[in-house]
Design a protein around this motif. Structure first.
Motif, PDB file in Angstrom:
ATOM      1  N   TRP A  58       0.860  -1.188   0.000  1.00  0.00           N
ATOM      2  CA  TRP A  58       0.000   0.000   0.000  1.00  0.00           C
ATOM      3  C   TRP A  58       0.890   1.230   0.000  1.00  0.00           C
ATOM      4  O   TRP A  58       1.728   1.385   0.891  1.00  0.00           O
ATOM      5  CB  TRP A  58      -0.899  -0.028   1.229  1.00  0.00           C
ATOM      6  CG  TRP A  58      -1.965   1.001   1.303  1.00  0.00           C
ATOM      7  CD1 TRP A  58      -2.478   1.747   0.280  1.00  0.00           C
ATOM      8  CD2 TRP A  58      -2.673   1.405   2.468  1.00  0.00           C
ATOM      9  NE1 TRP A  58      -3.452   2.587   0.735  1.00  0.00           N
ATOM     10  CE2 TRP A  58      -3.595   2.392   2.085  1.00  0.00           C
ATOM     11  CE3 TRP A  58      -2.609   1.031   3.804  1.00  0.00           C
ATOM     12  CZ2 TRP A  58      -4.457   3.006   2.986  1.00  0.00           C
ATOM     13  CZ3 TRP A  58      -3.459   1.635   4.690  1.00  0.00           C
ATOM     14  CH2 TRP A  58      -4.380   2.611   4.288  1.00  0.00           C
ATOM     15  N   THR A  59       0.697   2.097  -0.983  1.00  0.00           N
ATOM     16  CA  THR A  59       1.508   3.310  -1.082  1.00  0.00           C
ATOM     17  C   THR A  59       0.601   4.529  -1.176  1.00  0.00           C
ATOM     18  O   THR A  59      -0.595   4.410  -1.438  1.00  0.00           O
ATOM     19  CB  THR A  59       2.432   3.269  -2.317  1.00  0.00           C
ATOM     20  OG1 THR A  59       1.632   3.142  -3.494  1.00  0.00           O
ATOM     21  CG2 THR A  59       3.412   2.114  -2.240  1.00  0.00           C
TER      22      THR A  59
ATOM     23  N   ARG B 101      -0.204   7.978   6.318  1.00  0.00           N
ATOM     24  CA  ARG B 101      -0.940   8.449   7.490  1.00  0.00           C
ATOM     25  C   ARG B 101      -1.434   7.268   8.322  1.00  0.00           C
ATOM     26  O   ARG B 101      -1.301   7.256   9.546  1.00  0.00           O
ATOM     27  CB  ARG B 101      -2.119   9.335   7.072  1.00  0.00           C
ATOM     28  CG  ARG B 101      -2.841   9.951   8.272  1.00  0.00           C
ATOM     29  CD  ARG B 101      -3.961  10.919   7.885  1.00  0.00           C
ATOM     30  NE  ARG B 101      -5.032  10.241   7.182  1.00  0.00           N
ATOM     31  CZ  ARG B 101      -5.342  10.453   5.880  1.00  0.00           C
ATOM     32  NH1 ARG B 101      -4.667  11.324   5.170  1.00  0.00           N
ATOM     33  NH2 ARG B 101      -6.323   9.793   5.321  1.00  0.00           N
ATOM     34  N   PHE B 102      -1.988   6.254   7.650  1.00  0.00           N
ATOM     35  CA  PHE B 102      -2.470   5.082   8.376  1.00  0.00           C
ATOM     36  C   PHE B 102      -1.339   4.410   9.136  1.00  0.00           C
ATOM     37  O   PHE B 102      -1.497   4.063  10.311  1.00  0.00           O
ATOM     38  CB  PHE B 102      -3.131   4.070   7.427  1.00  0.00           C
ATOM     39  CG  PHE B 102      -3.568   2.825   8.144  1.00  0.00           C
ATOM     40  CD1 PHE B 102      -4.787   2.784   8.801  1.00  0.00           C
ATOM     41  CD2 PHE B 102      -2.745   1.707   8.192  1.00  0.00           C
ATOM     42  CE1 PHE B 102      -5.185   1.644   9.494  1.00  0.00           C
ATOM     43  CE2 PHE B 102      -3.135   0.572   8.881  1.00  0.00           C
ATOM     44  CZ  PHE B 102      -4.353   0.539   9.528  1.00  0.00           C
ATOM     45  N   ARG B 103      -0.193   4.213   8.498  1.00  0.00           N
ATOM     46  CA  ARG B 103       0.929   3.542   9.163  1.00  0.00           C
ATOM     47  C   ARG B 103       1.385   4.330  10.385  1.00  0.00           C
ATOM     48  O   ARG B 103       1.716   3.754  11.418  1.00  0.00           O
ATOM     49  CB  ARG B 103       2.074   3.299   8.186  1.00  0.00           C
ATOM     50  CG  ARG B 103       1.859   2.066   7.316  1.00  0.00           C
ATOM     51  CD  ARG B 103       3.109   1.686   6.558  1.00  0.00           C
ATOM     52  NE  ARG B 103       3.432   2.617   5.494  1.00  0.00           N
ATOM     53  CZ  ARG B 103       2.902   2.595   4.278  1.00  0.00           C
ATOM     54  NH1 ARG B 103       2.022   1.662   3.964  1.00  0.00           N
ATOM     55  NH2 ARG B 103       3.253   3.475   3.375  1.00  0.00           N
ATOM     56  N   GLY B 104       1.386   5.656  10.271  1.00  0.00           N
ATOM     57  CA  GLY B 104       1.755   6.479  11.420  1.00  0.00           C
ATOM     58  C   GLY B 104       0.771   6.312  12.563  1.00  0.00           C
ATOM     59  O   GLY B 104       1.166   6.169  13.724  1.00  0.00           O
ATOM     60  N   GLU B 105      -0.514   6.339  12.235  1.00  0.00           N
ATOM     61  CA  GLU B 105      -1.540   6.165  13.266  1.00  0.00           C
ATOM     62  C   GLU B 105      -1.532   4.736  13.800  1.00  0.00           C
ATOM     63  O   GLU B 105      -1.700   4.515  15.001  1.00  0.00           O
ATOM     64  CB  GLU B 105      -2.917   6.508  12.702  1.00  0.00           C
ATOM     65  CG  GLU B 105      -3.089   7.977  12.390  1.00  0.00           C
ATOM     66  CD  GLU B 105      -4.383   8.289  11.657  1.00  0.00           C
ATOM     67  OE1 GLU B 105      -5.188   7.362  11.408  1.00  0.00           O
ATOM     68  OE2 GLU B 105      -4.578   9.465  11.312  1.00  0.00           O
ATOM     69  N   TRP B 106      -1.342   3.775  12.912  1.00  0.00           N
ATOM     70  CA  TRP B 106      -1.345   2.373  13.326  1.00  0.00           C
ATOM     71  C   TRP B 106      -0.201   2.080  14.292  1.00  0.00           C
ATOM     72  O   TRP B 106      -0.359   1.328  15.247  1.00  0.00           O
ATOM     73  CB  TRP B 106      -1.276   1.447  12.118  1.00  0.00           C
ATOM     74  CG  TRP B 106      -1.113   0.013  12.509  1.00  0.00           C
ATOM     75  CD1 TRP B 106      -0.050  -0.790  12.269  1.00  0.00           C
ATOM     76  CD2 TRP B 106      -2.040  -0.780  13.255  1.00  0.00           C
ATOM     77  NE1 TRP B 106      -0.252  -2.033  12.813  1.00  0.00           N
ATOM     78  CE2 TRP B 106      -1.475  -2.053  13.424  1.00  0.00           C
ATOM     79  CE3 TRP B 106      -3.296  -0.542  13.794  1.00  0.00           C
ATOM     80  CZ2 TRP B 106      -2.103  -3.076  14.108  1.00  0.00           C
ATOM     81  CZ3 TRP B 106      -3.928  -1.569  14.485  1.00  0.00           C
ATOM     82  CH2 TRP B 106      -3.333  -2.817  14.635  1.00  0.00           C
ATOM     83  N   SER B 107       0.937   2.683  14.057  1.00  0.00           N
ATOM     84  CA  SER B 107       2.072   2.476  14.944  1.00  0.00           C
ATOM     85  C   SER B 107       1.711   2.857  16.379  1.00  0.00           C
ATOM     86  O   SER B 107       2.022   2.123  17.327  1.00  0.00           O
ATOM     87  CB  SER B 107       3.253   3.313  14.454  1.00  0.00           C
ATOM     88  OG  SER B 107       4.333   3.220  15.336  1.00  0.00           O
TER      89      SER B 107
END
Length: 88
Positions: free
Chosen positions: A37-38, A44-50
């Motif tokens: 997924w790019t 944004r999702f990866r930042g929030e998911w972390s």
């Protein structure tokens, strides 16, 4: 079944559920990786998911501690019940 064996069964189930949550979180981590997924939404999702993943891990660790403490308390209460009482 005794109260202690009921508690042990509940503990077993709760630990299994915690493992399932960890596995699901791991799957999300894998599926949202930059290889699959790019784009700005994925970043944004990866930042929030972390952040969320760390919160989930903390909650699971706290739950495991509470589960173990509850079992120890029940074991202690049941052992106290089994002690002979002294009459006066």
């Amino acid at each position: 079944m005794t109260r202690e064996s009921d508690c042990r069964e509940d503990v077993r189930r709760l630990k299994r559920y915690a493992e399932e949550i960890e596995n699901a979180a791991g799957n999300v981590q894998t599926l949202c990786g930059p290889d699959t997924w790019t784009g700005p939404n994925s970043d944004r999702f990866r930042g929030e998911w972390s952040i969320r993943k760390k919160q989930i891990e903390t909650a699971l660790a706290n739950a495991r501690t509470a589960i173990d403490d509850a079992l120890k308390r029940v074991e202690k209460e049941e052992a106290e019940k089994k002690k002979p009482t002294t009459g006066m």
